[in-house]
Design an enzyme around this catalytic site. Structure first.
Site, PDB file in Angstrom:
ATOM      1  N   ASP A 105       0.780  -1.241   0.000  1.00 42.13           N
ATOM      2  CA  ASP A 105       0.000   0.000   0.000  1.00 42.13           C
ATOM      3  C   ASP A 105       0.814   1.295   0.000  1.00 42.13           C
ATOM      4  O   ASP A 105       0.262   2.382  -0.235  1.00 42.13           O
ATOM      5  CB  ASP A 105      -1.009   0.004   1.161  1.00 42.13           C
ATOM      6  CG  ASP A 105      -0.358  -0.192   2.537  1.00 42.13           C
ATOM      7  OD1 ASP A 105       0.794   0.203   2.714  1.00 42.13           O
ATOM      8  OD2 ASP A 105      -1.033  -0.754   3.429  1.00 42.13           O
ATOM      9  N   HIS A 120       6.323  -8.205  -1.531  1.00 41.67           N
ATOM     10  CA  HIS A 120       5.214  -8.502  -2.444  1.00 41.67           C
ATOM     11  C   HIS A 120       4.938  -7.363  -3.417  1.00 41.67           C
ATOM     12  O   HIS A 120       3.823  -7.256  -3.952  1.00 41.67           O
ATOM     13  CB  HIS A 120       3.953  -8.873  -1.644  1.00 41.67           C
ATOM     14  CG  HIS A 120       4.102 -10.158  -0.879  1.00 41.67           C
ATOM     15  ND1 HIS A 120       3.316 -10.490   0.202  1.00 41.67           N
ATOM     16  CD2 HIS A 120       4.963 -11.203  -1.059  1.00 41.67           C
ATOM     17  CE1 HIS A 120       3.689 -11.688   0.654  1.00 41.67           C
ATOM     18  NE2 HIS A 120       4.686 -12.138  -0.087  1.00 41.67           N
TER      19      HIS A 120
HETATM   20  C1  BJW Z   1      -3.564  -6.709  13.400  1.00 38.24           C
HETATM   21  C2  BJW Z   1      -4.394  -5.596  13.461  1.00 38.24           C
HETATM   22  C3  BJW Z   1      -3.929  -4.482  14.204  1.00 38.24           C
HETATM   23  C4  BJW Z   1      -5.356  -7.074  12.230  1.00 38.24           C
HETATM   24  N1  BJW Z   1      -2.741  -4.555  14.808  1.00 38.24           N
HETATM   25  N2  BJW Z   1      -2.405  -6.764  14.030  1.00 38.24           N
HETATM   26  C5  BJW Z   1       5.541 -23.099   1.315  1.00 38.24           C
HETATM   27  C6  BJW Z   1       4.569 -23.728   2.055  1.00 38.24           C
HETATM   28  C7  BJW Z   1       3.234 -23.622   1.686  1.00 38.24           C
HETATM   29  C8  BJW Z   1       2.848 -22.887   0.563  1.00 38.24           C
HETATM   30  C9  BJW Z   1       3.813 -22.260  -0.166  1.00 38.24           C
HETATM   31  C10 BJW Z   1       5.134 -22.364   0.206  1.00 38.24           C
HETATM   32  N3  BJW Z   1       5.846 -21.645  -0.671  1.00 38.24           N
HETATM   33  C11 BJW Z   1       5.023 -21.081  -1.579  1.00 38.24           C
HETATM   34  C12 BJW Z   1       3.766 -21.442  -1.310  1.00 38.24           C
HETATM   35  C13 BJW Z   1       2.577 -21.009  -2.106  1.00 38.24           C
HETATM   36  C14 BJW Z   1       2.073 -19.630  -1.751  1.00 38.24           C
HETATM   37  C15 BJW Z   1       1.617 -19.648  -0.285  1.00 38.24           C
HETATM   38  O1  BJW Z   1       2.266 -19.180   0.611  1.00 38.24           O
HETATM   39  N4  BJW Z   1       0.448 -20.191  -0.024  1.00 38.24           N
HETATM   40  C16 BJW Z   1      -0.078 -20.258   1.354  1.00 38.24           C
HETATM   41  C17 BJW Z   1      -1.253 -19.281   1.495  1.00 38.24           C
HETATM   42  C18 BJW Z   1      -0.434 -21.654   1.658  1.00 38.24           C
HETATM   43  N5  BJW Z   1       3.106 -18.623  -1.967  1.00 38.24           N
HETATM   44  C19 BJW Z   1       3.308 -18.039  -3.149  1.00 38.24           C
HETATM   45  O2  BJW Z   1       2.677 -18.359  -4.149  1.00 38.24           O
HETATM   46  C20 BJW Z   1       4.394 -16.972  -3.218  1.00 38.24           C
HETATM   47  N6  BJW Z   1       5.297 -17.270  -4.276  1.00 38.24           N
HETATM   48  C21 BJW Z   1       6.176 -18.253  -4.239  1.00 38.24           C
HETATM   49  O3  BJW Z   1       6.292 -18.957  -3.264  1.00 38.24           O
HETATM   50  O4  BJW Z   1       6.963 -18.390  -5.353  1.00 38.24           O
HETATM   51  C22 BJW Z   1       7.768 -19.564  -5.490  1.00 38.24           C
HETATM   52  C23 BJW Z   1       7.014 -20.524  -6.352  1.00 38.24           C
HETATM   53  C24 BJW Z   1       6.519 -20.112  -7.580  1.00 38.24           C
HETATM   54  C25 BJW Z   1       5.832 -21.015  -8.382  1.00 38.24           C
HETATM   55  C26 BJW Z   1       5.629 -22.309  -7.930  1.00 38.24           C
HETATM   56  C27 BJW Z   1       6.119 -22.714  -6.691  1.00 38.24           C
HETATM   57  C28 BJW Z   1       6.827 -21.811  -5.896  1.00 38.24           C
HETATM   58  C29 BJW Z   1       3.795 -15.618  -3.566  1.00 38.24           C
HETATM   59  C30 BJW Z   1       2.913 -15.082  -2.507  1.00 38.24           C
HETATM   60  C31 BJW Z   1       2.289 -13.736  -2.961  1.00 38.24           C
HETATM   61  C32 BJW Z   1       1.289 -13.189  -1.938  1.00 38.24           C
HETATM   62  N7  BJW Z   1       0.580 -12.124  -2.523  1.00 38.24           N
HETATM   63  C33 BJW Z   1      -0.404 -11.402  -1.725  1.00 38.24           C
HETATM   64  C34 BJW Z   1      -1.146 -10.404  -2.648  1.00 38.24           C
HETATM   65  C35 BJW Z   1      -0.226  -9.228  -2.973  1.00 38.24           C
HETATM   66  C36 BJW Z   1      -0.820  -8.319  -3.985  1.00 38.24           C
HETATM   67  C37 BJW Z   1      -2.029  -7.583  -3.516  1.00 38.24           C
HETATM   68  O5  BJW Z   1      -2.110  -7.087  -2.387  1.00 38.24           O
HETATM   69  O6  BJW Z   1      -2.926  -7.478  -4.335  1.00 38.24           O
HETATM   70  O7  BJW Z   1       0.237 -10.714  -0.644  1.00 38.24           O
HETATM   71  S1  BJW Z   1      -1.562 -12.471  -0.872  1.00 38.24           S
HETATM   72  C38 BJW Z   1      -1.682 -11.487   0.570  1.00 38.24           C
HETATM   73  O8  BJW Z   1      -1.189 -12.234   1.708  1.00 38.24           O
HETATM   74  C39 BJW Z   1      -0.713 -10.309   0.362  1.00 38.24           C
HETATM   75  C40 BJW Z   1      -0.066 -10.224   1.703  1.00 38.24           C
HETATM   76  O9  BJW Z   1       1.169  -9.529   1.614  1.00 38.24           O
HETATM   77  C41 BJW Z   1       0.052 -11.655   2.140  1.00 38.24           C
HETATM   78  C42 BJW Z   1       0.233 -11.852   3.613  1.00 38.24           C
HETATM   79  O10 BJW Z   1      -0.894 -11.447   4.330  1.00 38.24           O
HETATM   80  P1  BJW Z   1      -0.736 -10.685   5.721  1.00 38.24           P
HETATM   81  O11 BJW Z   1      -0.083  -9.399   5.513  1.00 38.24           O
HETATM   82  O12 BJW Z   1      -0.172 -11.587   6.730  1.00 38.24           O
HETATM   83  O13 BJW Z   1      -2.283 -10.350   6.049  1.00 38.24           O
HETATM   84  P2  BJW Z   1      -3.403 -11.266   6.747  1.00 38.24           P
HETATM   85  O14 BJW Z   1      -4.698 -10.689   6.405  1.00 38.24           O
HETATM   86  O15 BJW Z   1      -3.192 -12.701   6.467  1.00 38.24           O
HETATM   87  O16 BJW Z   1      -3.108 -11.071   8.313  1.00 38.24           O
HETATM   88  C43 BJW Z   1      -3.329  -9.847   8.977  1.00 38.24           C
HETATM   89  C44 BJW Z   1      -2.926  -9.993  10.415  1.00 38.24           C
HETATM   90  O17 BJW Z   1      -3.050  -8.740  11.053  1.00 38.24           O
HETATM   91  C45 BJW Z   1      -3.800 -10.990  11.208  1.00 38.24           C
HETATM   92  O18 BJW Z   1      -2.949 -11.878  11.931  1.00 38.24           O
HETATM   93  C46 BJW Z   1      -4.585 -10.092  12.166  1.00 38.24           C
HETATM   94  O19 BJW Z   1      -4.855 -10.721  13.410  1.00 38.24           O
HETATM   95  C47 BJW Z   1      -3.638  -8.928  12.321  1.00 38.24           C
HETATM   96  N8  BJW Z   1      -4.244  -7.620  12.682  1.00 38.24           N
HETATM   97  N9  BJW Z   1      -5.544  -5.835  12.775  1.00 38.24           N
HETATM   98  C48 BJW Z   1      -2.039  -5.695  14.744  1.00 38.24           C
HETATM   99  N10 BJW Z   1      -4.690  -3.331  14.319  1.00 38.24           N
END
Ligand code: BJW
Ligand code: ZN
Length: 245
Positions: A105, A120
Protein backbone atom coordinates in the site's frame (compact mmCIF):
# COMPACT_ATOMS: atom_id res chain seq x y z
CA UNK A 1 -2.52 0.90 31.63
CA UNK A 2 1.04 1.21 30.35
CA UNK A 3 2.32 -1.60 28.13
CA UNK A 4 4.18 -4.31 30.06
CA UNK A 5 7.34 -5.46 28.30
CA UNK A 6 10.02 -7.84 29.55
CA UNK A 7 13.36 -6.72 30.98
CA UNK A 8 15.00 -8.57 28.08
CA UNK A 9 13.12 -6.50 25.50
CA UNK A 10 13.88 -3.27 27.39
CA UNK A 11 17.59 -4.16 27.38
CA UNK A 12 17.50 -4.63 23.59
CA UNK A 13 15.92 -1.23 22.92
CA UNK A 14 19.21 0.61 22.48
CA UNK A 15 20.69 2.12 19.28
CA UNK A 16 23.36 -0.55 18.75
CA UNK A 17 20.89 -3.48 18.55
CA UNK A 18 20.42 -4.94 15.06
CA UNK A 19 16.68 -4.78 14.49
CA UNK A 20 14.26 -6.10 11.87
CA UNK A 21 10.60 -5.12 11.74
CA UNK A 22 8.53 -7.47 9.56
CA UNK A 23 5.05 -6.16 8.79
CA UNK A 24 1.80 -7.37 7.29
CA UNK A 25 -1.65 -6.04 6.53
CA UNK A 26 -2.57 -5.64 10.22
CA UNK A 27 -0.27 -2.62 10.44
CA UNK A 28 -2.50 -0.79 7.96
CA UNK A 29 -5.80 -1.98 9.48
CA UNK A 30 -6.03 1.08 11.73
CA UNK A 31 -5.64 3.24 8.63
CA UNK A 32 -8.84 1.67 7.30
CA UNK A 33 -7.21 -0.74 4.82
CA UNK A 34 -8.75 -4.21 4.98
CA UNK A 35 -6.56 -7.19 5.85
CA UNK A 36 -6.66 -10.30 3.65
CA UNK A 37 -7.73 -13.05 6.04
CA UNK A 38 -10.13 -13.19 8.97
CA UNK A 39 -13.78 -12.20 9.29
CA UNK A 40 -13.42 -8.79 7.61
CA UNK A 41 -10.65 -9.90 5.22
CA UNK A 42 -10.52 -9.14 1.48
CA UNK A 43 -10.54 -12.84 0.60
CA UNK A 44 -14.03 -13.18 2.13
CA UNK A 45 -15.47 -11.12 -0.74
CA UNK A 46 -12.95 -11.72 -3.54
CA UNK A 47 -11.58 -15.13 -4.50
CA UNK A 48 -7.79 -15.28 -4.72
CA UNK A 49 -8.12 -17.31 -7.93
CA UNK A 50 -10.14 -14.51 -9.59
CA UNK A 51 -7.91 -11.55 -8.66
CA UNK A 52 -4.44 -12.43 -7.39
CA UNK A 53 -2.89 -14.97 -9.75
CA UNK A 54 -1.24 -14.61 -13.17
CA UNK A 55 -3.97 -16.86 -14.55
CA UNK A 56 -6.68 -14.47 -13.29
CA UNK A 57 -4.97 -11.58 -15.08
CA UNK A 58 -4.67 -13.52 -18.32
CA UNK A 59 -8.33 -14.56 -18.14
CA UNK A 60 -9.79 -11.13 -17.34
CA UNK A 61 -7.26 -8.28 -17.14
CA UNK A 62 -9.99 -5.65 -17.07
CA UNK A 63 -11.66 -7.19 -13.99
CA UNK A 64 -8.33 -7.41 -12.19
CA UNK A 65 -7.47 -3.78 -13.03
CA UNK A 66 -10.87 -2.56 -11.82
CA UNK A 67 -10.19 -4.31 -8.51
CA UNK A 68 -6.73 -2.75 -8.19
CA UNK A 69 -8.14 0.66 -9.11
CA UNK A 70 -10.72 0.30 -6.32
CA UNK A 71 -7.98 -0.67 -3.87
CA UNK A 72 -5.75 2.21 -5.02
CA UNK A 73 -8.61 4.64 -4.41
CA UNK A 74 -9.16 3.25 -0.90
CA UNK A 75 -5.46 3.57 -0.12
CA UNK A 76 -5.37 7.18 -1.38
CA UNK A 77 -8.15 8.00 1.09
CA UNK A 78 -6.09 6.50 3.95
CA UNK A 79 -3.18 7.88 5.94
CA UNK A 80 -0.33 6.27 7.86
CA UNK A 81 -1.32 5.56 11.47
CA UNK A 82 0.72 5.81 14.71
CA UNK A 83 2.07 2.28 14.11
CA UNK A 84 3.64 3.30 10.78
CA UNK A 85 4.96 6.47 12.41
CA UNK A 86 6.57 4.54 15.27
CA UNK A 87 8.33 2.25 12.76
CA UNK A 88 9.71 5.35 11.07
CA UNK A 89 11.08 6.46 14.46
CA UNK A 90 12.73 3.03 14.82
CA UNK A 91 14.59 3.59 11.54
CA UNK A 92 15.96 6.87 12.91
CA UNK A 93 16.90 5.37 16.29
CA UNK A 94 18.52 1.98 15.56
CA UNK A 95 21.81 2.18 13.68
CA UNK A 96 21.24 -1.16 11.90
CA UNK A 97 17.58 -1.30 11.11
CA UNK A 98 15.71 -3.16 8.36
CA UNK A 99 12.03 -2.81 7.54
CA UNK A 100 10.65 -5.80 5.65
CA UNK A 101 7.04 -5.52 4.54
CA UNK A 102 4.55 -7.72 2.76
CA UNK A 103 2.33 -4.68 2.29
CA UNK A 104 1.91 -3.12 -1.12
CA UNK A 105 0.00 0.00 0.00
CA UNK A 106 2.94 2.42 0.30
CA UNK A 107 1.92 3.63 3.77
CA UNK A 108 5.40 2.92 5.17
CA UNK A 109 6.82 5.20 2.46
CA UNK A 110 4.30 7.89 3.32
CA UNK A 111 5.17 7.57 7.03
CA UNK A 112 8.77 8.44 6.09
CA UNK A 113 10.73 5.16 6.13
CA UNK A 114 13.62 5.51 3.70
CA UNK A 115 14.64 1.91 3.15
CA UNK A 116 11.89 -0.65 2.75
CA UNK A 117 12.23 -4.22 1.54
CA UNK A 118 8.93 -4.84 -0.24
CA UNK A 119 8.52 -8.59 -0.56
CA UNK A 120 5.21 -8.50 -2.44
CA UNK A 121 5.83 -5.48 -4.65
CA UNK A 122 4.03 -2.16 -4.70
CA UNK A 123 0.45 -1.41 -5.75
CA UNK A 124 1.67 1.94 -7.15
CA UNK A 125 3.96 0.24 -9.63
CA UNK A 126 2.70 -0.70 -13.08
CA UNK A 127 4.75 -3.10 -15.17
CA UNK A 128 4.60 -4.34 -18.74
CA UNK A 129 3.86 -8.04 -19.04
CA UNK A 130 5.99 -8.22 -22.18
CA UNK A 131 8.97 -5.80 -21.97
CA UNK A 132 9.01 -5.27 -18.15
CA UNK A 133 8.96 -1.46 -18.45
CA UNK A 134 8.05 -0.21 -14.95
CA UNK A 135 6.11 2.97 -14.19
CA UNK A 136 5.12 4.61 -10.91
CA UNK A 137 1.51 5.79 -10.66
CA UNK A 138 -0.04 8.31 -8.27
CA UNK A 139 -3.68 7.32 -8.69
CA UNK A 140 -6.07 4.80 -10.19
CA UNK A 141 -5.48 4.00 -13.89
CA UNK A 142 -7.75 5.66 -16.44
CA UNK A 143 -9.50 3.83 -19.29
CA UNK A 144 -8.72 1.91 -21.40
CA UNK A 145 -8.29 -1.01 -19.05
CA UNK A 146 -6.07 -2.93 -19.12
CA UNK A 147 -3.64 -0.13 -19.94
CA UNK A 148 -1.33 -0.87 -22.85
CA UNK A 149 2.45 -0.46 -23.11
CA UNK A 150 3.95 1.16 -26.21
CA UNK A 151 5.42 -2.28 -27.05
CA UNK A 152 1.88 -3.65 -27.36
CA UNK A 153 1.96 -5.69 -24.14
CA UNK A 154 -0.58 -5.39 -21.33
CA UNK A 155 0.46 -3.36 -18.30
CA UNK A 156 -0.15 -5.06 -14.94
CA UNK A 157 0.02 -4.05 -11.27
CA UNK A 158 3.58 -4.42 -9.91
CA UNK A 159 2.62 -6.79 -7.10
CA UNK A 160 3.49 -10.43 -6.45
CA UNK A 161 0.60 -12.79 -7.08
CA UNK A 162 0.25 -16.37 -5.85
CA UNK A 163 2.48 -18.70 -7.81
CA UNK A 164 4.91 -15.89 -8.72
CA UNK A 165 8.41 -15.67 -7.36
CA UNK A 166 9.27 -12.87 -4.96
CA UNK A 167 11.88 -10.34 -6.15
CA UNK A 168 15.01 -12.41 -5.52
CA UNK A 169 17.37 -9.66 -4.35
CA UNK A 170 14.78 -8.21 -2.01
CA UNK A 171 14.04 -11.60 -0.46
CA UNK A 172 17.74 -12.39 -0.06
CA UNK A 173 18.36 -9.06 1.66
CA UNK A 174 15.41 -9.71 3.98
CA UNK A 175 16.64 -13.22 4.81
CA UNK A 176 20.13 -11.94 5.48
CA UNK A 177 18.82 -9.19 7.79
CA UNK A 178 16.66 -11.77 9.61
CA UNK A 179 19.68 -14.04 10.12
CA UNK A 180 21.71 -11.19 11.59
CA UNK A 181 18.97 -9.59 13.68
CA UNK A 182 19.29 -9.49 17.45
CA UNK A 183 15.70 -8.28 17.80
CA UNK A 184 12.97 -9.24 15.32
CA UNK A 185 9.45 -7.80 15.48
CA UNK A 186 6.72 -9.58 13.53
CA UNK A 187 3.81 -7.15 13.35
CA UNK A 188 0.26 -7.50 12.03
CA UNK A 189 0.80 -10.56 9.88
CA UNK A 190 -0.91 -13.95 9.96
CA UNK A 191 2.42 -15.41 8.73
CA UNK A 192 0.54 -17.80 6.47
CA UNK A 193 2.04 -16.79 3.14
CA UNK A 194 5.40 -18.23 2.12
CA UNK A 195 8.28 -17.69 1.66
CA UNK A 196 7.78 -14.44 3.66
CA UNK A 197 6.49 -16.46 6.62
CA UNK A 198 9.85 -18.23 6.94
CA UNK A 199 11.52 -14.99 8.12
CA UNK A 200 10.49 -14.97 11.81
CA UNK A 201 11.61 -18.59 12.27
CA UNK A 202 14.83 -17.88 10.37
CA UNK A 203 15.55 -15.04 12.80
CA UNK A 204 14.74 -17.26 15.77
CA UNK A 205 16.98 -20.09 14.55
CA UNK A 206 19.82 -17.61 14.32
CA UNK A 207 19.46 -16.43 17.90
CA UNK A 208 17.23 -13.38 17.50
CA UNK A 209 14.78 -12.35 20.21
CA UNK A 210 11.43 -12.57 18.41
CA UNK A 211 8.55 -10.34 19.47
CA UNK A 212 5.11 -10.73 17.95
CA UNK A 213 2.66 -7.82 17.90
CA UNK A 214 -0.83 -8.80 16.80
CA UNK A 215 -4.44 -8.52 17.91
CA UNK A 216 -4.47 -12.31 18.18
CA UNK A 217 -2.10 -15.29 18.47
CA UNK A 218 -0.74 -16.52 15.13
CA UNK A 219 1.40 -19.52 14.22
CA UNK A 220 4.49 -17.33 14.88
CA UNK A 221 3.45 -17.23 18.53
CA UNK A 222 4.63 -20.83 18.92
CA UNK A 223 8.25 -19.73 18.79
CA UNK A 224 8.07 -16.02 19.59
CA UNK A 225 9.94 -15.07 22.75
CA UNK A 226 7.40 -12.42 23.62
CA UNK A 227 3.81 -11.78 22.58
CA UNK A 228 2.34 -8.30 22.74
CA UNK A 229 -1.36 -8.72 22.08
CA UNK A 230 -3.10 -5.57 20.88
CA UNK A 231 -3.27 -3.10 18.02
CA UNK A 232 0.05 -2.22 16.42
CA UNK A 233 -1.02 1.44 16.27
CA UNK A 234 -1.17 1.42 20.06
CA UNK A 235 1.63 -0.98 21.02
CA UNK A 236 4.39 0.36 18.74
CA UNK A 237 4.09 3.97 20.03
CA UNK A 238 4.27 2.59 23.58
CA UNK A 239 7.49 0.75 22.75
CA UNK A 240 8.96 4.09 21.64
CA UNK A 241 8.65 5.22 25.27
CA UNK A 242 11.22 2.58 26.25
CA UNK A 243 13.87 3.71 23.75
CA UNK A 244 16.85 5.13 25.60
CA UNK A 245 19.05 8.05 24.72
C1 BJW B 1 -3.56 -6.71 13.40
C2 BJW B 1 -4.39 -5.60 13.46
C3 BJW B 1 -3.93 -4.48 14.20
C4 BJW B 1 -5.36 -7.07 12.23
N1 BJW B 1 -2.74 -4.56 14.81
N2 BJW B 1 -2.40 -6.76 14.03
C5 BJW B 1 5.54 -23.10 1.31
C6 BJW B 1 4.57 -23.73 2.05
C7 BJW B 1 3.23 -23.62 1.69
C8 BJW B 1 2.85 -22.89 0.56
C9 BJW B 1 3.81 -22.26 -0.17
C10 BJW B 1 5.13 -22.36 0.21
N3 BJW B 1 5.85 -21.64 -0.67
C11 BJW B 1 5.02 -21.08 -1.58
C12 BJW B 1 3.77 -21.44 -1.31
C13 BJW B 1 2.58 -21.01 -2.11
C14 BJW B 1 2.07 -19.63 -1.75
C15 BJW B 1 1.62 -19.65 -0.28
O1 BJW B 1 2.27 -19.18 0.61
N4 BJW B 1 0.45 -20.19 -0.02
C16 BJW B 1 -0.08 -20.26 1.35
C17 BJW B 1 -1.25 -19.28 1.49
C18 BJW B 1 -0.43 -21.65 1.66
N5 BJW B 1 3.11 -18.62 -1.97
C19 BJW B 1 3.31 -18.04 -3.15
O2 BJW B 1 2.68 -18.36 -4.15
C20 BJW B 1 4.39 -16.97 -3.22
N6 BJW B 1 5.30 -17.27 -4.28
C21 BJW B 1 6.18 -18.25 -4.24
O3 BJW B 1 6.29 -18.96 -3.26
O4 BJW B 1 6.96 -18.39 -5.35
C22 BJW B 1 7.77 -19.56 -5.49
C23 BJW B 1 7.01 -20.52 -6.35
C24 BJW B 1 6.52 -20.11 -7.58
C25 BJW B 1 5.83 -21.01 -8.38
C26 BJW B 1 5.63 -22.31 -7.93
C27 BJW B 1 6.12 -22.71 -6.69
C28 BJW B 1 6.83 -21.81 -5.90
C29 BJW B 1 3.79 -15.62 -3.57
C30 BJW B 1 2.91 -15.08 -2.51
C31 BJW B 1 2.29 -13.74 -2.96
C32 BJW B 1 1.29 -13.19 -1.94
N7 BJW B 1 0.58 -12.12 -2.52
C33 BJW B 1 -0.40 -11.40 -1.72
C34 BJW B 1 -1.15 -10.40 -2.65
C35 BJW B 1 -0.23 -9.23 -2.97
C36 BJW B 1 -0.82 -8.32 -3.98
C37 BJW B 1 -2.03 -7.58 -3.52
O5 BJW B 1 -2.11 -7.09 -2.39
O6 BJW B 1 -2.93 -7.48 -4.33
O7 BJW B 1 0.24 -10.71 -0.64
S1 BJW B 1 -1.56 -12.47 -0.87
C38 BJW B 1 -1.68 -11.49 0.57
O8 BJW B 1 -1.19 -12.23 1.71
C39 BJW B 1 -0.71 -10.31 0.36
C40 BJW B 1 -0.07 -10.22 1.70
O9 BJW B 1 1.17 -9.53 1.61
C41 BJW B 1 0.05 -11.66 2.14
C42 BJW B 1 0.23 -11.85 3.61
O10 BJW B 1 -0.89 -11.45 4.33
P1 BJW B 1 -0.74 -10.69 5.72
O11 BJW B 1 -0.08 -9.40 5.51
O12 BJW B 1 -0.17 -11.59 6.73
O13 BJW B 1 -2.28 -10.35 6.05
P2 BJW B 1 -3.40 -11.27 6.75
O14 BJW B 1 -4.70 -10.69 6.40
O15 BJW B 1 -3.19 -12.70 6.47
O16 BJW B 1 -3.11 -11.07 8.31
C43 BJW B 1 -3.33 -9.85 8.98
C44 BJW B 1 -2.93 -9.99 10.42
O17 BJW B 1 -3.05 -8.74 11.05
C45 BJW B 1 -3.80 -10.99 11.21
O18 BJW B 1 -2.95 -11.88 11.93
C46 BJW B 1 -4.58 -10.09 12.17
O19 BJW B 1 -4.85 -10.72 13.41
C47 BJW B 1 -3.64 -8.93 12.32
N8 BJW B 1 -4.24 -7.62 12.68
N9 BJW B 1 -5.54 -5.83 12.77
C48 BJW B 1 -2.04 -5.69 14.74
N10 BJW B 1 -4.69 -3.33 14.32
ZN1 ZN C 1 6.13 -3.15 -22.90
Amino acid sequence: MALQVSEKLKSLLCPSTRVVVFTGAGVSAESGIATFRGAQGIWKDFRVEDYATPRAFLADPRKVWEWYNWRRTKILEANPNPGHEAICEFERYFREFTLVTQNVDGLHDRAGNQKILKLHGDIWETRCNRCCLTLIDQAARDEPLPPRCSCGGNLRPGVVWFGEVLPERVYNQAASAAEKAQLFFTVGTSAEVYPAAFLPSLAKQNGSYVVEINVERTSSADYADELLIGKSGEILPEILLYLTG
